[in-house]
Design an enzyme around this catalytic site. Structure first.
Site, short mmCIF file in Angstrom:
data_model
loop_
_atom_site.label_atom_id
_atom_site.label_comp_id
_atom_site.label_asym_id
_atom_site.label_seq_id
_atom_site.Cartn_x
_atom_site.Cartn_y
_atom_site.Cartn_z
N LYS A 92 0.85 -1.20 0.00
CA LYS A 92 0.00 0.00 0.00
C LYS A 92 0.88 1.24 0.00
CE LYS A 92 1.11 1.20 4.39
NZ LYS A 92 1.79 2.47 4.76
N ASP A 96 -1.46 -1.72 10.81
CA ASP A 96 -1.77 -1.54 9.40
C ASP A 96 -2.50 -2.74 8.78
OD1 ASP A 96 -0.55 0.90 9.52
OD2 ASP A 96 1.23 0.35 8.37
#
Length: 404
Positions: free
Chosen positions: A100, A227
């Site tokens: 990401k 995350d």
């Protein structure tokens, strides 16, 4: 929850498919032509001949139809393989594990637990690892291997932590042989390890028959990494808290918007970056205003704010120089240039090509470079690597491929 594992049966059980010799063996089983009856001998009556000819014609017609039906047995073998999959359960699974970027990252405060509150637009991109899972006959331990030296393969690896977490939450006793084919660099601010953990949770749930919901997996994953919950979004989400509060955004960034990632060989230790962070140095931009601007009007340099850039540039001064050189050399090729996460990857949005100095300057011979695009997933399906996705490379590898 719907389970997508059955879609893999055709590739996982190719050994059950028909071999090229199969049609011949089936044809050999066809009934041989019927012998002519005595009435068919020369000199028999015309009426008898007509009856024999009708019977022979019918026999050959049946033969022809039988051969036609048996000629392509592929569908039959596919049905058999699907039934074997259903009866035996899944034994192998290959999954893409994408990373990401943080399109913007605001640090909004310090928490009593020692973590920082953040507000960030996370987005999955097409650069990723591949993880191969196989059921292990062992009921006591997982075994992890990888193609990259230095990546831990013991219980400190987030993949093993994720599998242990899944067994703890569900009471299942599946253990695995796992091979991690790593393309995402470590210490890059790209969430590669978090993605690996999320992918492992997804895989474990597939092997168990999808007994947990996506929401369960998302909530559990926050126990081992801030995350990780993001990867159970659809690929684009506004994340707050420590990062574990995930809200899907309705308008992900377009997948045809190209990116380039440039990472020096040096990493930025996240703990060091946060240690040097000063709240008074942070941007004053309202994160919800940034989110609205991006989703309505797209990417620009002004909205790609990262409050961790100043402390990261203190930890790694060469990273600040790299960002400045990319901006100066871009000639407006990029809509925005910024650091992802806590570093040390610099992202350029708007072009897949790095500036020429990355190839020409000896100081950047060891940088990691990759083009990428934005990526999302459908509900009850894991992320899929785009067919057009290209492997990452460094300068030496690119030159070697050109020479070859």
């Amino acid at each position: 929850m719907a389970c997508s594992a059955h879609l893999l049966s055709q590739s996982l059980y190719s050994s059950h498919r028909a071999s090229p010799a199969a049609p011949r063996s089936l044809r050999s089983q066809a009934r041989p032509p019927a012998r002519a009856s005595p009435a068919a001998r020369p000199g028999s009556s015309a009426r008898g001949c007509r009856g024999v000819s009708l019977r022979v014609a019918a026999t050959f017609e049946q033969e022809r139809r039988q051969v036609e039906v048996s000629y392509d047995p592929q569908a039959k073998f596919n049905q058999l393989a699907d039934q074997i999959d259903k009866d035996a359960g899944m034994t192998r699974l290959n999954l893409f594990s994408p990373c990401k970027i943080n399109v913007f990252l605001r640090i909004t405060g310090k928490r009593p637990d020692g973590f920082h509150d953040l507000a960030s637009l996370f987005h999955v991109i097409s650069l990723g690892d591949t993880i191969k899972f196989s059921l292990s006959p062992s009921k006591s331990r997982d075994r992890l291997s990888t193609n990259v030296p230095g990546v831990p393969v013991d219980e400190s690896n987030l993949i093993i932590k994720a599998l242990n977490l899944y067994r703890q939450k569900t009471g299942t006793d599946n253990f695995f042989w796992i091979h991690l084919d790593k393309k995402v660099p470590t210490g890059a601010g790209l969430g590669g390890g978090s993605s690996n953990a999320a992918t492992a949770l997804w895989a474990a749930n597939q092997f168990a028959g999808c007994i947990a919901s996506e929401k369960d997996l998302q909530e559990w994953s926050g126990e081992i990494g801030s995350d990780i919950p993001f990867f159970f979004s659809r690929g684009a989400a506004y994340c707050t808290g420590r990062g574990e509060i995930v809200e899907d955004i309705p308008n992900p960034l377009p997948e045809n918007l190209p990116l380039v990632l440039v990472k020096p060989p040096e990493a930025c230790p996240t703990s060091e970056v946060y240690k040097r962070f000063r709240l008074e140095q942070a941007s004053k931009a309202d994160p919800l205003t940034l989110l609205k601007e991006i989703t309505q009007n797209g990417i620009s340099q002004d909205v790609c704010v990262n409050d961790l850039e100043p402390p990261a540039f203190e930890v790694l001064p060469s990273l600040k120089r790299l960002k400045k050189r990319i901006i100066a050399a871009s000639r407006d090729d990029y809509n925005a240039v910024f650091m992802s996460g806590s570093g040390s990857t610099i992202v350029g949005i708007g072009s897949p090509d790095p500036p020429a100095f990355v190839y020409d300057d000896e100081d950047y011979k060891d940088v990691f470079v990759s083009e990428a695009c934005f990526l999302t997933r459908d509900e009850n399906e894991w992320y899929r690597e785009p067919i057009s996705s290209k492997a990452a490379f460094n300068k030496d590898e690119l030159q070697a491929s050109v020479i070859d």
